[in-house]
Design an enzyme around this catalytic site. Sequence first.
Site, PDB file in Angstrom:
ATOM      1  CG  ASP A   1      40.342  60.927 -45.037  1.00  0.00           C
ATOM      2  OD1 ASP A   1      40.051  62.112 -45.284  1.00  0.00           O
ATOM      3  OD2 ASP A   1      41.489  60.568 -44.682  1.00  0.00           O
TER       4      ASP A   1
ATOM      5  CD  GLU B   1      39.764  64.055 -48.929  1.00  0.00           C
ATOM      6  OE1 GLU B   1      40.232  65.194 -48.842  1.00  0.00           O
ATOM      7  OE2 GLU B   1      40.034  63.157 -48.123  1.00  0.00           O
TER       8      GLU B   1
END
Lengths: 537, 537
Positions: free
Chosen positions: A262, A299
């Site tokens: 993330d 990400e």
Amino acid sequence: MSMTKACRKIGVNYCHGTTKINLWCPNANKVAVLKPKDETIIHLEKADFGYWQKTTDLLQPGDEYFMLLDDKTLPDPTALQQPDIHQASKVANLHAFEWTDEHWQIPAMQDFIIYELHVGTFTPEGTFEAIIQKLDDLLELGINAIELMPVAQFPGNRNWGYDGVFPFAVQNSYGAYTGLQELVNACHEKGIAVILDVVYNHLGPEGNYLNDFGPFFTDKYQTPWGKAINFDDADCDAVRTLYIENVLLWLRDFHIDGLRLDAVHAIKDFSAKHILAEIKEHVDAFNQEHQKTHFLIAECDLNDRRYLEPLSQNGFAMDAQWIDEFHHALRVSAGGEKNGYYEDFSGISSLAKAYQDAFVFDGLYSPHRKKKFGSSAAGLAGERFVVFSQNHDQVGNRMLGERSSQLFSFEMQKLMAAAVFISPYIPMLFMGEEWSASSPFQYFISHTDEELIKAVQEGRKKEFAAFVSEEEVPDPQAISTFEASKLRWDELNLPQYKTMLAYYKALIQLRKTHPVFKSTQRKGLKAYADETRQMLY
Amino acid sequence: MSMTKACRKIGVNYCHGTTKINLWCPNANKVAVLKPKDETIIHLEKADFGYWQKTTDLLQPGDEYFMLLDDKTLPDPTALQQPDIHQASKVANLHAFEWTDEHWQIPAMQDFIIYELHVGTFTPEGTFEAIIQKLDDLLELGINAIELMPVAQFPGNRNWGYDGVFPFAVQNSYGAYTGLQELVNACHEKGIAVILDVVYNHLGPEGNYLNDFGPFFTDKYQTPWGKAINFDDADCDAVRTLYIENVLLWLRDFHIDGLRLDAVHAIKDFSAKHILAEIKEHVDAFNQEHQKTHFLIAECDLNDRRYLEPLSQNGFAMDAQWIDEFHHALRVSAGGEKNGYYEDFSGISSLAKAYQDAFVFDGLYSPHRKKKFGSSAAGLAGERFVVFSQNHDQVGNRMLGERSSQLFSFEMQKLMAAAVFISPYIPMLFMGEEWSASSPFQYFISHTDEELIKAVQEGRKKEFAAFVSEEEVPDPQAISTFEASKLRWDELNLPQYKTMLAYYKALIQLRKTHPVFKSTQRKGLKAYADETRQMLY
């Protein structure tokens, strides 16, 4: 259970018949483990670099325990089981599970078709076990990987997962660690890979006990979530080790095939060896040892090719990264709104650039960011990028959490799906997208801290204050918000949903079999936009 | 004056017979230039990206001017002349100087012997002009480059230079821009290169008007000097352009041969193209165009080989970097104190590592930093590193600013000098070291803001509060502190100083002529430490 299996190096680990404790408490003068059941106290011994250790038979799988740091009683932030974030931790036995996936082979990156799902809302039950019941549906759809939104223990039973505070404990309401092992094993038996979303850039606002144990954060950098995790300041080695051990836990003890990291742009690290590079080195070594091809997908909101380049060239060697810009360009092309970050995207000419160059901003001036942004992705193969027309963020960060099904016509939804599947990149779906599911995916939490709940509710209202809307911002803490976000599988009996599902199946089949659509070769790919005719070719 | 010379692209520039103004004021509604002499107001026109422009004949070289931003009257932070940091700026004519250094060739990196000097204290006069009178002495010593501590305009007349606030204005008390041009020209005529120390990581605490013009700082990162310069946040493009133009100014309009970039570890930039890489690209392009070999030397406290690696490998391609660790290891080996950062160095075994591996900490655990630190410098040639037994920081950051002459025996000073000159790295001296000068180099300032003066005085006292010393911390604001730090050239009439000078001359001669000492080849170099006999071989 294999006796040659490696044990986790930090925390409380029941492994090979005994329990080894190794906890980082650099500032404590006295560290012990307390078993509340019989009030046994196990004193730990000080070791090098701020660790405290003990080998003991007094802690067995299933036992509850607390950490005693000087005069503080705390849960163990590295626990493998943490049913309530503020209460006792629990010893686990990671090696008890009987794996039957010996013959499983991780697919090659270019063959992936990923299905992102949130455990709590994918099924009415909201558990790993319930997912297993749906695997045949997913197989029939044609995907070959599920990507689980974060499963690290968070406050309460309702959360997207990004408020996790126990990085090693699998959410108990989902089915805890045994549930996840069952799910992965079942997936592998059916030929489905499992990608896990992990959050190494911040910790949730409630139940974060890590900072009680050592300088887990640094004020050298600010992130959108406050102080940055300490990856490069004094005492960072133990913090780095914790996340490396976390990576290895998922691969080794849960057979997870790849991690989705993330928001790596919020991982601030000016060390000579960036933590992402160090993580990659460990994954490479693990793969080498086990003859596997576990992978890392980042990400990343930096459009910086360095994240994808080899370690030998000062890169971080991520196997792939998401490109949100493809989504933004696609949505604007489809007639979506142009406010916020969408202002940077002009529609089909941006989409043509995303097809051709992956990064829309590859050094160009971005009006939204108010600066030149990004580098060129030239020479990086298509399988280094993941694209989607929807994902949890793009749906859920809207005030009402509307999916494309609520925003675009049926035909436009089909066009958007096709745009993803004909791209030279790895396609990803967001759960329910395949039948144009009607339920929204809204922002939900279940904190116990009243002030925090209020702050989140107010924050959410404030975020959308500018929107002229008759509708109320859904209350993130309300159970109804969570319930509304669950997929309604019975919709699949209705013709319009059936039609969309059939369309997705056909699209995925085409992607998997047609030599042109299957290819992630980008060399020689040209995309042109004809603005007048709104055509892309 | 050549008509083909390029003009600076930002600020107020008299160039090719006319004055062009291009100032970044993104948040202003009205921008003008005011000539205080006759109260002429020249209104600027709004251009793209927050710039305001005008071509005018109303501003001529020597004219004083202020900037009018809406209702604020301010000096121009990009001015080329700024005799008083709080008063009017002055127009310069950079092209008036008649250069006579056409035949000058920048030496190859491996041949450099650098002499660091502080303009204000190198001579009694403290000017560029007075340095010219000493060039024959320096030539005779044998060095082939002087490195000037920063010359950007700072508050008052006494400062090391790191409190500069007008990055483009040459300190008026040193002789302003014409003085620097004269000095560089004279150096080149005598065969001496000029390196300039530039500060791109912070601005001084007094007279910093840059932030009045636009978002020059970001609170994303903290530096030891407060908020970081905005190299990667919204509106950073103009900040980046300012520093790139600053680099080009020195090379193009002052014929500076190379820049020493101060504390690049405090330049925080997560852009896909780091500002150092972008600066390097511009220097490369300038060199290409002018067939020169201008270079960049970084002061970097990260032991990160990325700073030296090629742009094509995500490096920043600095031509060289300082290695403070060599100094620290050398000083501890010489019997110096072991407190503060010296605790990381064990003496000759650290020095042996510095000889062999350049970075002492190349991934090893550093007790002082409390973390593993650095990467390997393997494969990087010796001329990529600058070493010294003294420099302005290592001398001046001591409470009393003592040189080695006050701390080590005469014979030990000789040994330390030899250690530098026999290394495979680029040797650097600190002014006066060559004769074991008796004057200290203390910390001095000449601010005008009373509160700031008090804060600096208190800060300095606090910094050294732990030292058990009968002596007082010298008052940084006192003229006497500055005067005491000036070199006493008349010392050279005394025998002990003459002896040391002769020794340095011989050492430098040996370095320049002996094939072994001359080489910066590191391949095959081995260094061994024998702790028992305190021998290094």
